[in-house]
Motif scaffolding. Structure first.
Motif, PDB file in Angstrom:
ATOM      1  N   PHE A 176      66.259  73.284  65.642  1.00  0.00           N
ATOM      2  CA  PHE A 176      65.788  71.983  65.196  1.00  0.00           C
ATOM      3  C   PHE A 176      66.945  71.007  65.059  1.00  0.00           C
ATOM      4  O   PHE A 176      68.081  71.389  64.755  1.00  0.00           O
ATOM      5  CB  PHE A 176      65.129  72.104  63.823  1.00  0.00           C
ATOM      6  N   THR A 177      66.651  69.726  65.240  1.00  0.00           N
ATOM      7  CA  THR A 177      67.575  68.674  64.858  1.00  0.00           C
ATOM      8  C   THR A 177      67.416  68.403  63.360  1.00  0.00           C
ATOM      9  O   THR A 177      66.514  68.950  62.707  1.00  0.00           O
ATOM     10  CB  THR A 177      67.275  67.385  65.630  1.00  0.00           C
ATOM     11  N   LEU A 178      68.250  67.538  62.819  1.00  0.00           N
ATOM     12  CA  LEU A 178      68.089  67.149  61.410  1.00  0.00           C
ATOM     13  C   LEU A 178      66.739  66.472  61.189  1.00  0.00           C
ATOM     14  O   LEU A 178      66.094  66.685  60.156  1.00  0.00           O
ATOM     15  CB  LEU A 178      69.228  66.210  60.996  1.00  0.00           C
ATOM     16  N   ASN A 179      66.320  65.646  62.131  1.00  0.00           N
ATOM     17  CA  ASN A 179      65.035  64.974  62.010  1.00  0.00           C
ATOM     18  C   ASN A 179      63.900  65.984  61.934  1.00  0.00           C
ATOM     19  O   ASN A 179      63.014  65.891  61.078  1.00  0.00           O
ATOM     20  CB  ASN A 179      64.833  64.035  63.215  1.00  0.00           C
ATOM     21  N   GLU A 180      63.912  66.967  62.826  1.00  0.00           N
ATOM     22  CA  GLU A 180      62.868  67.995  62.835  1.00  0.00           C
ATOM     23  C   GLU A 180      62.942  68.864  61.588  1.00  0.00           C
ATOM     24  O   GLU A 180      61.903  69.275  61.042  1.00  0.00           O
ATOM     25  CB  GLU A 180      62.992  68.841  64.097  1.00  0.00           C
ATOM     26  N   LEU A 185      60.490  70.687  56.613  1.00  0.00           N
ATOM     27  CA  LEU A 185      60.579  71.001  55.188  1.00  0.00           C
ATOM     28  C   LEU A 185      59.594  70.163  54.378  1.00  0.00           C
ATOM     29  O   LEU A 185      59.072  70.629  53.354  1.00  0.00           O
ATOM     30  CB  LEU A 185      62.007  70.799  54.688  1.00  0.00           C
ATOM     31  N   ALA A 186      59.324  68.944  54.820  1.00  0.00           N
ATOM     32  CA  ALA A 186      58.342  68.110  54.116  1.00  0.00           C
ATOM     33  C   ALA A 186      56.959  68.754  54.151  1.00  0.00           C
ATOM     34  O   ALA A 186      56.195  68.671  53.180  1.00  0.00           O
ATOM     35  CB  ALA A 186      58.296  66.718  54.729  1.00  0.00           C
ATOM     36  N   THR A 187      56.630  69.423  55.252  1.00  0.00           N
ATOM     37  CA  THR A 187      55.329  70.097  55.332  1.00  0.00           C
ATOM     38  C   THR A 187      55.252  71.278  54.375  1.00  0.00           C
ATOM     39  O   THR A 187      54.150  71.738  54.042  1.00  0.00           O
ATOM     40  CB  THR A 187      55.047  70.607  56.762  1.00  0.00           C
ATOM     41  N   ASP A 193      67.059  65.208  49.145  1.00  0.00           N
ATOM     42  CA  ASP A 193      67.686  64.044  49.772  1.00  0.00           C
ATOM     43  C   ASP A 193      68.462  64.499  51.011  1.00  0.00           C
ATOM     44  O   ASP A 193      68.687  65.693  51.234  1.00  0.00           O
ATOM     45  CB  ASP A 193      68.577  63.287  48.777  1.00  0.00           C
ATOM     46  N   ARG A 194      68.879  63.541  51.806  1.00  0.00           N
ATOM     47  CA  ARG A 194      69.485  63.874  53.095  1.00  0.00           C
ATOM     48  C   ARG A 194      70.866  64.514  52.957  1.00  0.00           C
ATOM     49  O   ARG A 194      71.302  65.253  53.856  1.00  0.00           O
ATOM     50  CB  ARG A 194      69.531  62.628  53.988  1.00  0.00           C
ATOM     51  N   TYR A 195      71.540  64.255  51.869  1.00  0.00           N
ATOM     52  CA  TYR A 195      72.812  64.936  51.614  1.00  0.00           C
ATOM     53  C   TYR A 195      72.562  66.442  51.489  1.00  0.00           C
ATOM     54  O   TYR A 195      73.274  67.258  52.082  1.00  0.00           O
ATOM     55  CB  TYR A 195      73.449  64.371  50.341  1.00  0.00           C
ATOM     56  N   GLN A 196      71.525  66.815  50.720  1.00  0.00           N
ATOM     57  CA  GLN A 196      71.197  68.228  50.563  1.00  0.00           C
ATOM     58  C   GLN A 196      70.629  68.821  51.850  1.00  0.00           C
ATOM     59  O   GLN A 196      70.922  69.967  52.185  1.00  0.00           O
ATOM     60  CB  GLN A 196      70.191  68.401  49.422  1.00  0.00           C
ATOM     61  N   ASP A 472      71.763  57.901  60.257  1.00  0.00           N
ATOM     62  CA  ASP A 472      71.617  57.764  61.708  1.00  0.00           C
ATOM     63  C   ASP A 472      71.412  59.108  62.380  1.00  0.00           C
ATOM     64  O   ASP A 472      70.725  59.213  63.397  1.00  0.00           O
ATOM     65  CB  ASP A 472      72.858  57.073  62.299  1.00  0.00           C
ATOM     66  N   LEU A 473      71.999  60.151  61.819  1.00  0.00           N
ATOM     67  CA  LEU A 473      71.870  61.490  62.403  1.00  0.00           C
ATOM     68  C   LEU A 473      70.450  62.021  62.288  1.00  0.00           C
ATOM     69  O   LEU A 473      70.057  62.934  63.012  1.00  0.00           O
ATOM     70  CB  LEU A 473      72.845  62.467  61.742  1.00  0.00           C
ATOM     71  N   PHE A 474      69.675  61.465  61.355  1.00  0.00           N
ATOM     72  CA  PHE A 474      68.299  61.914  61.136  1.00  0.00           C
ATOM     73  C   PHE A 474      67.297  61.190  62.031  1.00  0.00           C
ATOM     74  O   PHE A 474      66.104  61.482  61.968  1.00  0.00           O
ATOM     75  CB  PHE A 474      67.907  61.712  59.671  1.00  0.00           C
ATOM     76  N   ASN A 475      67.762  60.261  62.855  1.00  0.00           N
ATOM     77  CA  ASN A 475      66.843  59.584  63.764  1.00  0.00           C
ATOM     78  C   ASN A 475      66.379  60.547  64.853  1.00  0.00           C
ATOM     79  O   ASN A 475      67.089  61.486  65.216  1.00  0.00           O
ATOM     80  CB  ASN A 475      67.512  58.363  64.394  1.00  0.00           C
TER      81      ASN A 475
END
Length: 476
Positions: A176-180, A185-187, A193-196, A472-475
């Motif tokens: 997975f990418t960071l976005n995926e 994890l949201a599901t 937060d994105r730092y964690q 930006d890495l989470f796009n």
């Protein structure tokens, strides 16, 4: 299919194969735990005309008995005995022929390499089945998952017999990418937060199965203790299981990844050969297999397209294992929570963030507004020469653009905005001067900072030409 996160290209390819006017031989491959079986089962809603799962370490006789039992349960018939794989595929052919011919007949073979044990003639029987019958039917879809990319390479793709060029679709499942990762994890009710989330990625590396083990009721540090350091931790023994499942002669593979774990900037193949005692042909094959399995990556040295390429260990799980687990004899069930603020952990996060950025180079290009532009990625390092008074230098990621601009990337992981100190600015200017001198480039050099929360304002900030942040890495 609502449960699928990402895998958009793979979904589209499966859809194309399902609706095509020919028989399709689909190979889905990737490292262990990456979600190959989940993808196929979710896409087909677990409805197959035939599904068989190969068993690890099982004799051919027992594999055939299992195959017979599964075939009988699907067909409602009572095939009495299967002597070999030729007979097994003949029986499968007879059963599939009895099904309606106005739709694709779906056959799913999970963990196919485990069926090819000893002198079982499995591959030749598969050739006969596919070439002698399935292709002519024009409505068979055979999907096979393959954990061992070496098996796929040498038994299927490079097969000089009946399977040569017969595979109609190769699907390589990457982490997975960071976005995926964030979406998955949201599901599961985990909305850190994105730092964690970035820290989580440094440990679990985008491998879906590992994320499925996280407990939403616990903090990140508690989860890491639970997965790795508690007595009976779920992933404490995963390293050995991972490499033994992926590769024959696993000791050679673990020797290579351990060696690379000790050289964060990477090693050339020559350096690896000189450090190991195994035959060079075995090492060459092992390096290629590790690269195909997303365990290591090959990076070209800037200005040198063929020689001097370096291999880096980029499997985050393996890096975490060698850093904190392999030699950890503390028996502390809360080791991670108790050492979270240590310098050792902060140093690891810094080097791991660099790998996170390198894996997300497409997102970095998008943030810089150059995703559609032709670019090349490389690394650069030069050892100091005391005799000539020349300092050493290293740039982990270089993005060279078609418009003659070169991004020298600096990647920094910190808890707030990154502040550039005067001595660091001087070092960057000296390094870019050394880079220009040694590479003889006359292209424009720019310093690009990739940080968690941006670069703080200050008089030394003028060294920064462009910025990319963690968001930006989470796009996608």
């Amino acid at each position: 299919m609502d449960k699928l996160i990402g895998r958009d290209k793979e979904h589209a390819e499966l859809e194309r194969c399902l609706n095509s006017d020919r028989s399709e031989l689909v190979i889905v491959y990737g490292r262990r735990r990456i979600g190959k079986t989940f993808l196929i089962e979710e896409f087909f809603d677990r409805e197959f005309d035939f599904k068989y799962v190969g068993a690890h370490g099982m004799t051919t006789r027992r594999q055939l008995n299992n195959f017979l039992n599964v075939l009988n349960s699907y067909s409602g018939k009572k095939f009495s005995h299967l002597s070999n794989w030729d007979e097994a595929f003949y029986a499968l052919e007879e059963y599939l022929s009895s099904l309606p011919a106005d739709r694709k007949r779906i056959v799913f073979i999970d963990e196919m390499p485990w069926m090819d044990s000893g002198k079982s003639i499995f591959v030749s029987a598969l050739e006969n089945f596919w070439n002698g019958w399935a292709m002519s039917q024009r409505n068979i879809m055979l999907i096979a998952t393959v954990y061992a990319t070496s098996w796929m390479k040498y038994k299927i793709v490079a097969n000089k017999g009946g399977l040569h060029a017969r595979v109609t679709c190769n699907l390589h499942l990457s982490p997975f990418t960071l976005n995926e990762t964030e979406r998955y994890l949201a599901t599961r009710g985990i909305e850190w937060d994105r730092y964690q989330l970035t820290q989580t990625y440094m440990v679990l590396g985008g491998v879906p199965f590992y994320y499925s083990l996280l407990d939403p009721a616990l903090s990140l540090s508690q989860n890491i203790d639970r997965l790795f350091f508690n007595e009976g931790a779920l992933l404490k023994l995963e390293f050995e299981e991972l490499y033994n499942a992926l590769f024959d002669n696993a000791d050679l593979y673990t020797s290579i990844v351990q060696l690379l774990s000790e050289h964060e900037s990477g090693m050339t193949s020559k350096d690896i050969f000189q450090s190991l005692s195994s035959k060079s042909s075995n090492i060459t094959k092992a390096i290629k297999n590790l690269e195909r399995s997303d365990m290591i990556e090959k990076w070209l040295q800037y200005g040198n397209k063929r020689r001097g390429a370096v291999y880096r260990l980029t499997d985050f799980f393996s890096l975490f294992y060698f850093k904190f687990l392999a030699d950890n004899l503390s028996h502390d069930d809360e080791w991670w929570s108790n050492h979270l603020d240590s310098g050792n952990v902060f140093d690891w996060m810094g080097s791991s963030f660099e790998l996170v950025c390198m894996r997300h180079h497409k997102q970095i290009k998008s943030a810089l507004g150059i995703r559609g532009m032709a670019t090349s990625l490389s690394t650069w390092q030069v050892k100091p020469n005391k005799e000539e008074g020349m300092p050493g230098g290293q740039i982990d990621m270089i993005i060279e653009r078609a418009d003659r601009i070169i991004h020298l990337c600096e990647m920094k992981f910190c808890m707030d905005t990154y502040r550039i100190k005067p001595e660091y600015e001087r070092r960057l200017r000296d390094r870019s001067g050394l880079f220009r001198e040694l590479t003889k480039t006359n292209k424009t050099l720019v310093h690009t900072f990739i940080t968690t929360y941006g670069v703080a304002n200050g008089k030394n900030r003028s060294i920064v030409h462009s910025e990319v942040t963690m968001d930006d890495l989470f796009n996608s």
